[in-house]
Scaffold this active site. Sequence first.
Site, PDB file in Angstrom:
ATOM      1  N   ASP A 252      35.392  46.617  44.275  1.00 18.16           N
ATOM      2  CA  ASP A 252      36.026  45.306  44.172  1.00 18.16           C
ATOM      3  C   ASP A 252      37.171  45.246  45.183  1.00 18.16           C
ATOM      4  OD1 ASP A 252      36.760  42.808  43.350  1.00 18.16           O
ATOM      5  OD2 ASP A 252      37.419  43.392  41.344  1.00 18.16           O
TER       6      ASP A 252
ATOM      7  N   ASP B 164      33.225  39.612  47.482  1.00 18.00           N
ATOM      8  CA  ASP B 164      34.205  40.697  47.442  1.00 18.00           C
ATOM      9  C   ASP B 164      33.928  41.778  46.410  1.00 18.00           C
ATOM     10  OD1 ASP B 164      34.703  39.046  45.284  1.00 18.00           O
ATOM     11  OD2 ASP B 164      36.879  39.184  45.444  1.00 18.00           O
ATOM     12  N   GLU B 165      32.754  41.782  45.788  1.00  9.89           N
ATOM     13  CA  GLU B 165      32.464  42.860  44.847  1.00  9.89           C
ATOM     14  C   GLU B 165      30.967  43.109  44.749  1.00  9.89           C
ATOM     15  OE1 GLU B 165      33.139  42.188  40.629  1.00  9.89           O
ATOM     16  OE2 GLU B 165      33.332  40.039  40.986  1.00  9.89           O
TER      17      GLU B 165
END
Length: 363
Positions: free
Chosen positions: A16, A110-111
Amino acid sequence: MLDVPAAPIRKIIHVDMDAFYASVEQRDNPDLRGKPVAVGSPAARGVVAAASYEARKFGVRSAMPSVTAARKCPELIFVKPRFEVYRAVSQQIRAIFAEYTPSIEPLSLDEAYLDVTDNLKGMTIATDIALEIRARIKAVTGLNASAGISYNKFLAKMASDLNKPNGQAVITPKNGPAFVATLPVEKFHGVGPATAEKMHRLGIETGADLRAKSLDFLSEHFGKSGPYFYGIARGIDDRQVKSDRERKSVGAEDTFAQDISELQRALDELAPLVSKVWQYCETHQLSAKTVTLKVKYTDFQQITRSRTLARSFSDEAEILVLASALLEAIYPFPKAIRLLGVTLSSLETNHLQNQQLKLSLHD
């Protein structure tokens, strides 16, 4: 009788990025470093898309109305989103993941989940893999990432929050059930505010309380999610890391500068939303059978209305006609409209992408 060897314990990493959008802006503009930054519009109807850690100290959070964020942090600096840059950086990060495993399940820009049980580097210790990946991300992008390592997706996701920012944590099979037992249900990934409130009404406050409920009880009260809650309360989550996870929907929405009460004006606002989602589908060779209209009123009450065809939509005009009919069906509006959204689902293609698009029309 032959003994069947036990399946190897899985090694799942959840990576993350830390305050991703805001961190990209601080990286690219040295004047923003060390300062409270919000990615989004400062307009009266604006919403914070991301907040730097400096801003979070004041209570600023993503999805917060911009006026609330500015009130909490008078020194807050608003920066216009640059989604094309965030997507490019996300691709750099994805390429790093691919150096270690083909089993990558992106959740957003983003993860992502990574299954490194069998990895391309032949490394046996998942914590070492996570450390290397985070170091590679820092070297290539200049950004910090946090990671969680565990034997299933649920616990890997929970672990990635334990040492944020720029840290990592491990939850072992031995510690998994005990970790879950002490966890407030609000902290469970997959338990939103409404579900948490329902759990509270049923006397379920922690993972231990959840584990005390039978499978029949949880299925009765939470439907298809019942077996999932039953499992994670025991530290069990058999979901696989799906690198070919299909896209489920594509949507666009707009929050208006002034509330809308007139039908024709509301209908006029639908056209650019439909155009956005149709153009995206055409570009990515997606077809859809379901259109959903989202309406948020001035008091933040939200409703949705959907229409599904037996075949795929033929063109943009057909979608606009159906979406308009859904809107006309709720007129006269009980309250003025603050936001309209259009989502296409029941998508089909040979090359579905992994992450759901969230098109934002905010300034």
